[in-house]
Write an enzyme that holds these catalytic residues in place. Structure first.
Site, PDB file in Angstrom:
ATOM      1  N   CYS A  17       0.843  -1.200   0.000  1.00 55.53           N
ATOM      2  CA  CYS A  17       0.000   0.000   0.000  1.00 55.53           C
ATOM      3  C   CYS A  17       0.878   1.250   0.000  1.00 55.53           C
ATOM      4  O   CYS A  17       1.918   1.223   0.641  1.00 55.53           O
ATOM      5  CB  CYS A  17      -0.893   0.028   1.232  1.00 55.53           C
ATOM      6  SG  CYS A  17      -2.213  -1.188   1.168  1.00 55.53           S
ATOM      7  N   PRO A  18       0.517   2.350  -0.643  1.00 58.43           N
ATOM      8  CA  PRO A  18      -0.743   2.506  -1.374  1.00 58.43           C
ATOM      9  C   PRO A  18      -0.632   2.124  -2.859  1.00 58.43           C
ATOM     10  O   PRO A  18      -1.581   2.326  -3.593  1.00 58.43           O
ATOM     11  CB  PRO A  18      -0.998   4.015  -1.259  1.00 58.43           C
ATOM     12  CG  PRO A  18       0.373   4.617  -1.346  1.00 58.43           C
ATOM     13  CD  PRO A  18       1.283   3.627  -0.633  1.00 58.43           C
TER      14      PRO A  18
END
Lengths: 81, 268
Positions: A17-18
């Site tokens: 992530c992200p």
């Protein structure tokens, strides 16, 4: 129920992530409404976060499948631009 | 939307915003912005627009970097004293983001060159430090139909408004005539607390990005006034003046004037 055939597949194994969501979102943006994206990933948090964010952005999550110890497949249908 | 790996990382915090996404980032990367002034306001506006990945940033200023600028003009540095300000910001901006095409114009903006300068730009930012330039830029943008994000600072107070010709007010709807030279603060009176241009310039950069993205509410019917000492932001309504001499129903100013009255340059 018939199996949904994805219109596009992305393999984001190795990403965290992200960027998992960034990649998925860019892929969805490039598709037509009604088309289905398949996402293959191996970052557990993203198996929860991508479906949540996709729903927040107005897309439909058709499937979240854990296919083995550390890999997931998501199916997301594009509902809006 | 073919982003490089680096661009996907660089702009990831934009891309994940529902209001931006890859499409919005593409709009930003295709935008051409013209900034008047590479001083207190031009530095932060240009800095943030460069970081955001604006395609082309054209910036004009005919001053050189001075030691007294460095307390607030954050894109310059001590080793650049004497260098033209636009060359200094070009170095800073290119180091921040090599994607951005920075066009540095070390010249004065005049009624003769302004239409050429703004003609190919999507939006204009006024970060100038004097009334003749402010009125020149306003009038030219109204006549050319160019959106203008106007900012001004003095001491502890700043103001920002966005002028979209035909849609809302212009600078002359607010302040019809230039103040006489005697009413403009003298250079000794014109201090500014260093962080103020960062706040006002940040608001201007945000207006530019919202305009490019076509998202949110612009300051097209209003002005934000920031009072640093009170830690207070006020948003005041600014009506379009139907009798405005430049954007009203029967304009009396239909071509650019001689703006260079005897005004003290405040050098912001």
């Amino acid at each position: 129920m018939n199996e949904v055939t994805p219109d596009k597949k992305i393999d984001i194994r190795g990403l965290v992530c992200p960027y998992t969501f960034v990649r998925s979102k860019l892929a969805i943006e490039g598709m037509e409404i009604g088309q289905v994206l398949e996402v293959l990933l191996d970052y557990e948090d993203a198996s929860i976060n991508i479906p949540k964010s996709m729903q927040d952005h107005g897309q439909s999550v058709l499937k979240v499948d854990k296919i083995n110890d550390k890999e997931w497949i998501l199916l997301i249908r594009k509902e809006k631009d | 939307m073919d982003f490089t790996e680096d661009q996907i990382h660089r702009y990831s915090r934009h891309i994940i915003l529902p209001e931006v996404g890859g499409k919005g980032q593409e709009k930003i990367m295709n935008a051409k912005v013209f900034i008047v002034g590479a001083g207190g306001l031009g530095c932060p506006v240009g800095y943030y627009l460069t970081a955001a990945g604006v395609g082309t940033l054209k910036i004009i200023d005919n001053d050189k970097v001075e030691l007294s600028n460095l307390q607030r003009q954050i894109a310059h540095s001590t080793d650049r004293i004497g260098m033209p300000k636009v060359d200094s910001v070009k170095k800073t901006f290119e180091a921040l983001n090599p994607d951005v095409n920075v066009i540095a114009l070390n010249q004065k903006i005049t009624k003769e060159n302004i239409f050429d300068l703004i003609g190919d730009c999507d939006v204009v930012v006024d970060g100038s430090d004097n009334f003749p330039t402010r009125y020149l830029v306003n009038d030219a943008c109204v006549m050319a139909g160019k959106p203008l994000v106007s900012g001004a600072i003095l001491r502890f107070e700043g103001q920002v408004t966005t002028i979209v010709p035909k849609l809302g007010h212009c600078y002359r709807c607010l302040f019809e005539e230039m103040p006489p030279a005697g009413l403009v603060p003298s250079c000794q009176e014109a201090g500014v607390l260093g962080a103020l241009p960062g706040i006002v310039g940040g608001l201007q950069a945000m207006e530019v990005l919202k305009y490019i993205l076509d998202k949110g509410d612009l300051l097209t019917n209003s002005m934000i006034i920031f009072e640093a000492m009170k830690a207070r932001f006020r948003k005041v309504k600014v009506p379009k003046n139907p009798d405005c001499p430049v954007c009203g129903n029967n304009p009396t100013i239909t071509e650019l004037q001689d703006y260079d009255a005897e005004h003290c340059r405040l050098n912001f």
